[in-house]
Scaffold this active site. Structure first.
Site, PDB file in Angstrom:
ATOM      1  N   PHE A 120      -3.524   4.222   1.889  1.00  0.00           N
ATOM      2  CA  PHE A 120      -3.676   4.509   3.319  1.00  0.00           C
ATOM      3  C   PHE A 120      -4.780   5.534   3.569  1.00  0.00           C
ATOM      4  CE2 PHE A 120      -2.091   6.161   7.489  1.00  0.00           C
ATOM      5  CZ  PHE A 120      -2.148   4.968   8.187  1.00  0.00           C
ATOM      6  N   TYR A 180       0.842  -1.190   0.000  1.00  0.00           N
ATOM      7  CA  TYR A 180       0.000   0.000   0.000  1.00  0.00           C
ATOM      8  C   TYR A 180       0.879   1.242   0.000  1.00  0.00           C
ATOM      9  CZ  TYR A 180       0.881   0.706   5.011  1.00  0.00           C
ATOM     10  OH  TYR A 180       1.481   0.936   6.220  1.00  0.00           O
ATOM     11  N   CYS A 181       0.282   2.355  -0.406  1.00  0.00           N
ATOM     12  CA  CYS A 181       0.941   3.654  -0.372  1.00  0.00           C
ATOM     13  C   CYS A 181      -0.076   4.649   0.172  1.00  0.00           C
ATOM     14  CB  CYS A 181       1.460   4.038  -1.749  1.00  0.00           C
ATOM     15  SG  CYS A 181       0.154   4.280  -2.976  1.00  0.00           S
ATOM     16  N   LYS A 182       0.042   5.904  -0.209  1.00  0.00           N
ATOM     17  CA  LYS A 182      -0.890   6.919   0.279  1.00  0.00           C
ATOM     18  C   LYS A 182      -2.254   6.813  -0.395  1.00  0.00           C
ATOM     19  CE  LYS A 182      -1.465  11.904   0.847  1.00  0.00           C
ATOM     20  NZ  LYS A 182      -0.844  13.215   0.645  1.00  0.00           N
TER      21      LYS A 182
END
Length: 113
Positions: A108, A79-81
């Site tokens: 996120f 996952y990332c932002k």
């Protein structure tokens, strides 16, 4: 990027990559001992992250080196932002030989603990 997607300007979906809704992502990572990777920067990671996530910055020059230390035969959850970097990271993982990759839809920002 493959020569096909370069020439024809299209993206081919990799069957090794599955984008999961947050509830399903949370369910899968809570029921297993998994390789959970946060591909954001160290500062983003420090500002808050999913429990037990390992920070491997996708924008770092050492990304491929660190990713290659993971077990390619075990599922990897990324996952990332917002989902953009994790999408790119997932494609790179597939190119490196990972066979089971799960990407958190919306990143996120979409995560609720």
């Amino acid at each position: 990027m493959s020569i096909f997607s370069f020439i024809f300007g299209c993206q081919i979906q990799n069957s090794n990559i599955k984008v999961l809704e947050p509830a399903e992502f949370k369910n899968q990572i809570s029921n297993h001992s998994v390789q959970l990777i946060d591909v954001r920067t160290a500062d983003e990671y420090k500002s808050g992250h999913i429990n037990n996530a390992k920070n491997i910055d996708f924008l770092s020059s050492s990304f491929v080196y660190k990713i290659n230390k993971l077990n390619k035969k075990k599922p990897v959850y990324v996952y990332c932002k917002s989902g953009n970097r994790s999408n790119k990271a997932s494609k790179q993982l597939a190119e490196l030989g990972f066979t089971e990759i799960y990407d958190l839809k919306g990143g996120f920002l979409n995560w609720r603990e």
